[in-house]
Design a protein around this motif. Structure first.
Motif, mmCIF file in Angstrom:
data_model
loop_
_atom_site.group_PDB
_atom_site.id
_atom_site.type_symbol
_atom_site.label_atom_id
_atom_site.label_comp_id
_atom_site.label_asym_id
_atom_site.label_seq_id
_atom_site.Cartn_x
_atom_site.Cartn_y
_atom_site.Cartn_z
ATOM 1 N N ILE A 71 34.933 35.818 41.503
ATOM 2 C CA ILE A 71 33.203 36.256 41.419
ATOM 3 C C ILE A 71 33.312 37.106 40.198
ATOM 4 O O ILE A 71 34.271 38.913 39.594
ATOM 5 C CB ILE A 71 33.578 37.595 42.565
ATOM 6 N N SER A 72 32.048 37.507 39.777
ATOM 7 C CA SER A 72 31.947 38.287 38.838
ATOM 8 C C SER A 72 31.348 39.750 38.695
ATOM 9 O O SER A 72 31.270 39.936 40.057
ATOM 10 C CB SER A 72 30.054 37.714 38.455
ATOM 11 N N ARG A 73 31.577 40.373 38.017
ATOM 12 C CA ARG A 73 31.994 41.365 38.171
ATOM 13 C C ARG A 73 30.978 42.473 38.192
ATOM 14 O O ARG A 73 30.752 43.914 38.806
ATOM 15 C CB ARG A 73 32.676 42.532 36.735
ATOM 16 N N SER A 74 29.843 42.129 37.515
ATOM 17 C CA SER A 74 28.131 42.758 38.378
ATOM 18 C C SER A 74 28.350 42.303 39.817
ATOM 19 O O SER A 74 27.235 43.818 39.601
ATOM 20 C CB SER A 74 27.204 41.649 37.387
ATOM 21 N N ARG A 75 28.972 41.995 40.653
ATOM 22 C CA ARG A 75 28.508 42.887 41.780
ATOM 23 C C ARG A 75 28.710 43.408 42.284
ATOM 24 O O ARG A 75 28.917 44.023 43.772
ATOM 25 C CB ARG A 75 29.574 41.317 42.548
ATOM 26 N N THR A 76 30.377 44.399 42.089
ATOM 27 C CA THR A 76 30.384 45.524 42.490
ATOM 28 C C THR A 76 29.803 47.191 41.579
ATOM 29 O O THR A 76 30.464 47.459 42.266
ATOM 30 C CB THR A 76 31.864 46.008 42.901
ATOM 31 N N MET A 77 29.415 45.924 40.228
ATOM 32 C CA MET A 77 29.244 47.161 39.358
ATOM 33 C C MET A 77 27.768 48.551 39.461
ATOM 34 O O MET A 77 28.312 49.613 39.007
ATOM 35 C CB MET A 77 28.435 47.509 37.980
ATOM 36 N N ARG A 78 27.524 48.702 40.972
ATOM 37 C CA ARG A 78 26.437 49.545 41.360
ATOM 38 C C ARG A 78 27.721 51.058 41.804
ATOM 39 O O ARG A 78 27.244 51.922 41.420
ATOM 40 C CB ARG A 78 25.782 48.973 42.616
ATOM 41 N N PHE A 79 28.437 50.466 42.731
ATOM 42 C CA PHE A 79 29.213 51.505 42.819
ATOM 43 C C PHE A 79 30.318 52.136 42.568
ATOM 44 O O PHE A 79 30.975 53.450 42.785
ATOM 45 C CB PHE A 79 29.479 50.456 44.116
ATOM 46 N N MET A 80 31.155 51.324 41.668
ATOM 47 C CA MET A 80 32.278 51.406 40.450
ATOM 48 C C MET A 80 32.059 50.996 39.705
ATOM 49 O O MET A 80 31.441 49.483 38.782
ATOM 50 C CB MET A 80 33.551 51.304 41.562
ATOM 51 N N LYS A 125 40.148 50.778 39.545
ATOM 52 C CA LYS A 125 40.429 50.060 38.773
ATOM 53 C C LYS A 125 40.681 48.674 39.819
ATOM 54 O O LYS A 125 40.572 47.818 39.314
ATOM 55 C CB LYS A 125 41.764 50.215 37.803
ATOM 56 N N ILE A 126 42.053 49.278 40.910
ATOM 57 C CA ILE A 126 42.040 48.190 41.586
ATOM 58 C C ILE A 126 41.239 47.672 42.154
ATOM 59 O O ILE A 126 41.649 45.958 41.696
ATOM 60 C CB ILE A 126 43.245 48.797 42.692
ATOM 61 N N ALA A 127 40.117 48.243 42.769
ATOM 62 C CA ALA A 127 39.277 47.528 43.168
ATOM 63 C C ALA A 127 38.520 47.034 42.569
ATOM 64 O O ALA A 127 37.720 45.648 42.281
ATOM 65 C CB ALA A 127 38.802 48.369 43.378
ATOM 66 N N GLY A 128 38.213 46.919 40.971
ATOM 67 C CA GLY A 128 37.691 46.048 40.144
ATOM 68 C C GLY A 128 38.235 44.755 39.312
ATOM 69 O O GLY A 128 37.610 43.952 38.745
ATOM 70 N N ALA A 129 39.443 44.881 40.026
ATOM 71 C CA ALA A 129 40.104 43.929 39.226
ATOM 72 C C ALA A 129 40.059 42.616 40.531
ATOM 73 O O ALA A 129 40.258 41.699 40.123
ATOM 74 C CB ALA A 129 41.646 44.485 38.932
ATOM 75 N N ILE A 130 40.058 43.246 41.233
ATOM 76 C CA ILE A 130 39.758 42.165 42.528
ATOM 77 C C ILE A 130 38.681 39.955 42.026
ATOM 78 O O ILE A 130 39.442 39.890 42.519
ATOM 79 C CB ILE A 130 39.179 42.934 43.999
ATOM 80 N N PRO A 131 37.207 41.128 41.845
ATOM 81 C CA PRO A 131 36.367 40.084 41.425
ATOM 82 C C PRO A 131 37.147 38.866 40.528
ATOM 83 O O PRO A 131 37.146 38.264 40.238
ATOM 84 C CB PRO A 131 34.977 40.490 40.671
ATOM 85 N N ASP A 132 38.872 39.235 39.682
ATOM 86 C CA ASP A 132 38.742 38.198 37.579
ATOM 87 C C ASP A 132 39.682 37.471 39.920
ATOM 88 O O ASP A 132 39.802 36.328 38.465
ATOM 89 C CB ASP A 132 39.841 39.586 37.561
ATOM 90 N N ILE A 133 40.335 38.407 40.342
ATOM 91 C CA ILE A 133 41.269 37.096 40.859
ATOM 92 C C ILE A 133 40.081 36.307 41.603
ATOM 93 O O ILE A 133 41.051 35.210 42.220
ATOM 94 C CB ILE A 133 42.244 38.123 42.223
ATOM 95 N N LEU A 134 39.137 36.596 42.616
ATOM 96 C CA LEU A 134 38.619 35.622 43.403
ATOM 97 C C LEU A 134 37.125 35.143 42.658
ATOM 98 O O LEU A 134 37.361 33.803 43.094
ATOM 99 C CB LEU A 134 37.493 36.569 44.295
#
Length: 381
Positions: free
Chosen positions: A234-243, A223-232
């Motif tokens: 960056i679209s959430r789609s970038r890391t969806m494959r991994f988490m 959840k913490i790693a998933g929130a990093i795109p919001d801060i930066l």
């Protein structure tokens, strides 16, 4: 109304909340934050919808058994999320519902109607009410509140389904714009698995519910790693494959709630059953709001909600103040509180003592509090 209480000149939050600050115009920090994030929503709404569609497209491209999961409570927001996922965006959707014994009759009817109105599959996870009462009792006596225990059960049911079906996306009927209480520090808790585990550690309830917080380190990291795109930004789609990505619908797609209610009445056979459109999914829904009135002078059970509606332009301040004045005259606890306390073997005196004297911070991991505060401070739109 008590003239000695200073209130925000836009909403009705009082200065009896220690976390509320006012600027030279008398505007509170919550209204200023709302302006910062949402005043120009019309300007960025098209961009946010494009981001949302990109997230959905990525979820579909992963070709998992389900494209997304929607936590379905039977309330207006989760029903609207299910409507959008299934009938507008045509996603392969799994709905998940937790019944801890306190799911209301109207909510059950709405869930039934919603599922009959779309093609989502559904998991109904039920907890024996006697076990729930034991868990809620532990939380009530230690923290003065049982909502965090309920939310952990909901999140556990989500996590279980996500793991079993490798679901890449969880879409919740929530968002920062409509979270009226989560940023009020005096009445909100750190809703994480670690907090839950700390409260029940060494208790009989802990023996029955330790699985609710199993694997919490990994889940909290995701959840913490998933929130990093919001801060930066960056679209959430970038890391969806991994988490798995957990998103609030109203951070991307927003309509005023009267429009939402009209849509789900028509499309999902939703009903408020001649009651309030808020919190009809829980039989104990009035208790947490009454609890807040015990702790903080000058507020009612509706203060935070009305303040949020004022910010959204859905309620006039003068009307909200009039409602406050009427409710401040009524000091009676909600009827369900006495029933809950009796069934939980808690005296009203012990309940009041727990609400007023509990130090919940002792159960909150400090690093998670820091992360939460940073997220809400630096999140970008």
């Amino acid at each position: 109304m008590d003239q000695e209480i200073k209130r925000c000149t836009r909403c009705i939050l009082p200065d009896t909340l220690s976390s509320v600050t006012f600027d030279e115009k008398g505007l509170c920090n919550h209204c200023r934050n709302y302006e910062r994030d949402f005043l120009e929503w019309d300007r960025i709404s098209d961009r946010k919808e494009k981001e949302f569609r990109a997230i959905l497209k990525k979820a579909v491209s992963l070709n998992r058994p389900y494209d997304c999961l929607v936590p379905l409570s039977g309330g207006k927001d989760s029903t609207y999320a299910l409507y959008l996922c299934t009938k507008v965006y045509k996603l392969r959707t799994l709905a998940v519902t937790l019944d801890n014994g306190f799911l209301s009759g109207p909510a059950r009817e709405n869930i039934k109607n919603a599922l009959e109105s779309c093609d989502a599959d559904h998991i109904f996870y039920s907890i024996n009410i006697n076990n729930s009462r034991e868990l809620f009792r532990e939380f009530t006596l230690k923290t003065g509140d049982f909502c965090t225990a309920c939310m952990r059960g909901i999140n556990y049911s989500i996590e279980m389904a996500v793991k079993n079906f490798r679901i890449p996306l969880v879409i919740k009927g929530s968002g920062r714009r409509v979270q009226y209480v989560s940023q009020i520090k005096e009445v909100s808790n750190l809703n994480t698995a670690s907090y839950f585990a700390n409260v029940i550690r060494g208790t009989e309830a802990g023996k029955k519910f330790s699985h609710f917080s199993a694997g919490r380190r990994r889940g909290e990291f995701i959840k913490i790693a998933g929130a990093i795109p919001d801060i930066l930004g960056i679209s959430r789609s970038r890391t969806m494959r991994f988490m798995t990505q957990h998103i609030g619908l109203y951070d991307y797609i927003y309509k005023p709630y009267p429009e939402i209610v009209e849509i789900i009445r028509r499309e999902m056979k939703w009903s408020d059953h001649a009651g309030s459109v808020e919190h009809l999914d829980c039989e104990l829904h009035d208790i947490p709001f009454y609890k807040d009135t015990l702790k903080i002078p000058g507020i009612t059970a509706g203060t935070f909600h009305r303040s949020g509606l004022i910010r959204q332009g859905l309620l006039k301040r003068e009307d909200a103040l009039r409602m406050e004045e009427e409710e401040l005259k009524e000091k009676d606890p909600p009827a369900e509180l006495f029933k809950y306390l009796k069934n939980s073997d808690i005296t009203p005196e012990n309940y009041a003592r727990a609400v007023l004297e509990s130090d919940n911070s002792q159960y909150e991991p400090k690093y998670q509090k820091i992360v939460r505060n940073l997220y809400h401070r630096f999140r970008r739109y």
